[in-house]
Scaffold this motif. Structure first.
Motif, PDB file in Angstrom:
ATOM      1  N   GLY A 146       5.329   6.627   3.701  1.00  0.00           N
ATOM      2  CA  GLY A 146       3.922   6.340   3.450  1.00  0.00           C
ATOM      3  C   GLY A 146       3.643   4.907   3.048  1.00  0.00           C
ATOM      4  O   GLY A 146       2.550   4.402   3.241  1.00  0.00           O
ATOM      5  N   THR A 147       4.632   4.224   2.495  1.00  0.00           N
ATOM      6  CA  THR A 147       4.441   2.852   2.038  1.00  0.00           C
ATOM      7  C   THR A 147       4.276   1.892   3.216  1.00  0.00           C
ATOM      8  O   THR A 147       4.979   2.002   4.214  1.00  0.00           O
ATOM      9  N   THR A 197       7.502  -0.375   7.206  1.00  0.00           N
ATOM     10  CA  THR A 197       7.061   0.998   6.994  1.00  0.00           C
ATOM     11  C   THR A 197       8.303   1.869   7.053  1.00  0.00           C
ATOM     12  O   THR A 197       9.323   1.479   7.641  1.00  0.00           O
ATOM     13  N   ARG A 257       0.875  -1.183   0.000  1.00  0.00           N
ATOM     14  CA  ARG A 257       0.000   0.000   0.000  1.00  0.00           C
ATOM     15  C   ARG A 257       0.906   1.226   0.000  1.00  0.00           C
ATOM     16  O   ARG A 257       1.896   1.263   0.721  1.00  0.00           O
ATOM     17  N   PHE A 258       0.555   2.231  -0.794  1.00  0.00           N
ATOM     18  CA  PHE A 258       1.365   3.440  -0.849  1.00  0.00           C
ATOM     19  C   PHE A 258       1.023   4.421   0.256  1.00  0.00           C
ATOM     20  O   PHE A 258       1.702   5.417   0.446  1.00  0.00           O
ATOM     21  N   ARG A 259      -0.032   4.114   1.008  1.00  0.00           N
ATOM     22  CA  ARG A 259      -0.388   4.864   2.210  1.00  0.00           C
ATOM     23  C   ARG A 259      -1.205   3.917   3.096  1.00  0.00           C
ATOM     24  O   ARG A 259      -1.911   3.041   2.581  1.00  0.00           O
ATOM     25  N   GLY A 314      -4.764   2.580   2.234  1.00  0.00           N
ATOM     26  CA  GLY A 314      -5.015   2.896   0.829  1.00  0.00           C
ATOM     27  C   GLY A 314      -5.218   1.637  -0.006  1.00  0.00           C
ATOM     28  O   GLY A 314      -5.166   0.514   0.503  1.00  0.00           O
TER      29      GLY A 314
END
Length: 82
Positions: A51-52, A71, A18-20, A23
């Motif tokens: 953010g990943t 993270t 997930r890029f955030r 998300g």
């Protein structure tokens, strides 16, 4: 990655990117732990940025077990084998 404690069992290894947090997700599932681990490391190398959120879980018999997560803030976390 043979420290999962699940060797020899019918296991699905899932990598989620997930890029955030919370998300949309890119998901891959493999039956071989070394393939899932290689994909985890590949995605970390290409997409590891602030953010990943990257996770690797193992599922057997309907039970999900965390294997690794990453993270930017927390770095690499490796779960203890059961």
């Amino acid at each position: 990655m043979n420290s999962t404690g699940l060797k020899g069992k019918d296991v699905a290894y899932e990598v989620v990117l997930r890029f955030r947090p919370g998300g949309p997700a890119i998901v891959g599932v493999w039956s071989r732990p070394e393939v899932a681990d290689a994909k985890f490391l590949e995605w970390l190398g290409t997409h590891g940025q602030p953010g990943t959120v990257l996770t690797l879980t193992a599922t057997t018999g309907g039970e999900r077990r965390p294997v690794k997560s990453w993270t930017h803030k927390g770095g690499l976390q490796v779960a203890e084998a059961a």
